[in-house]
Motif scaffolding. Sequence first.
Motif, PDB file in Angstrom:
ATOM      1  N   THR A   1       0.836  -1.197   0.000  1.00 28.00           N
ATOM      2  CA  THR A   1       0.000   0.000   0.000  1.00 28.00           C
ATOM      3  C   THR A   1       0.875   1.253   0.000  1.00 28.00           C
ATOM      4  OG1 THR A   1      -1.667  -1.221   1.230  1.00 28.00           O
ATOM      5  CG2 THR A   1      -1.855   1.171   1.256  1.00 28.00           C
ATOM      6  N   PRO A   2       0.516   2.263  -0.820  1.00 26.80           N
ATOM      7  CA  PRO A   2       1.289   3.510  -0.825  1.00 26.80           C
ATOM      8  C   PRO A   2       1.208   4.238   0.523  1.00 26.80           C
ATOM      9  CG  PRO A   2      -0.441   3.534  -2.522  1.00 26.80           C
ATOM     10  CD  PRO A   2      -0.594   2.281  -1.757  1.00 26.80           C
ATOM     11  N   LEU A   3       2.021   5.261   0.663  1.00 26.41           N
ATOM     12  CA  LEU A   3       2.094   6.052   1.887  1.00 26.41           C
ATOM     13  C   LEU A   3       1.979   7.522   1.508  1.00 26.41           C
ATOM     14  CD1 LEU A   3       2.987   5.984   5.034  1.00 26.41           C
ATOM     15  CD2 LEU A   3       5.230   6.579   4.134  1.00 26.41           C
ATOM     16  N   GLN A   4       1.184   8.266   2.269  1.00 25.53           N
ATOM     17  CA  GLN A   4       1.085   9.707   2.075  1.00 25.53           C
ATOM     18  C   GLN A   4       1.995  10.396   3.076  1.00 25.53           C
ATOM     19  OE1 GLN A   4      -3.001  11.281   1.771  1.00 25.53           O
ATOM     20  NE2 GLN A   4      -3.637   9.129   1.913  1.00 25.53           N
ATOM     21  N   ILE A   5       2.680  11.437   2.613  1.00 32.07           N
ATOM     22  CA  ILE A   5       3.577  12.196   3.487  1.00 32.07           C
ATOM     23  C   ILE A   5       3.185  13.667   3.431  1.00 32.07           C
ATOM     24  CG2 ILE A   5       5.967  12.873   3.966  1.00 32.07           C
ATOM     25  CD1 ILE A   5       6.888  10.271   2.641  1.00 32.07           C
ATOM     26  N   TYR A   6       3.133  14.274   4.606  1.00 35.34           N
ATOM     27  CA  TYR A   6       2.881  15.706   4.742  1.00 35.34           C
ATOM     28  C   TYR A   6       4.076  16.306   5.463  1.00 35.34           C
ATOM     29  CZ  TYR A   6       0.630  20.083   6.002  1.00 35.34           C
ATOM     30  OH  TYR A   6       0.327  21.414   6.135  1.00 35.34           O
TER      31      TYR A   6
END
Length: 188
Positions: free
Chosen positions: A82-87
């Motif tokens: 699963t992809p990962l979101q980064i802020y």
Amino acid sequence: LIIRDYNNKIVYQESFHQGINIIRGKNSSGKSTISNFIFYILGGAFNNWTSEAVKCKDVTAEILINEAIYTLRREIGTSPLTPLQIYWGNYETSKSDTYGWKLFPYKQTENLISFSNALFNALDFPEVKGDLDSNITMHQILRLLYIDQETHPQSLFRFENFDPPLTRKTVSEILLGRNNHKILANNL
């Protein structure tokens, strides 16, 4: 660490502190599940969720890397890739800034770096190739740091069948600060 269900209700929230944090509770109270969520949000490939964990939508973590705050979010899914979101910023700011998030795939593509590469860049880790000219991943790094209940206590790495000895050696040398990617590349 924040875990939400499909109604966007927070089902678990904990603010950890620097140093050692202990998760304790009775047998079957969810300690291993929380550890699995931490492993997963930091980049571990995991899909062996408990029946309670699959009721969750996503996991979010605010982390500190080299004095910079990042917020990570990852959907809970059946695929370990699963992809990962980064802020780039703190959790509170991330809640109202829908445009500041960037989605990174598990594996690098021609046009996008993987989330492992993005996190390694933040950590100032060098890009190091493992076997078959593939990049070392966060999952491989975390395997040395995270041992689940199913892994034999005498094992240094979380047990998985697919990593060859060169990849395990490369990961250990990165974490011990003995990495020289030019030397490692020549040994491949």
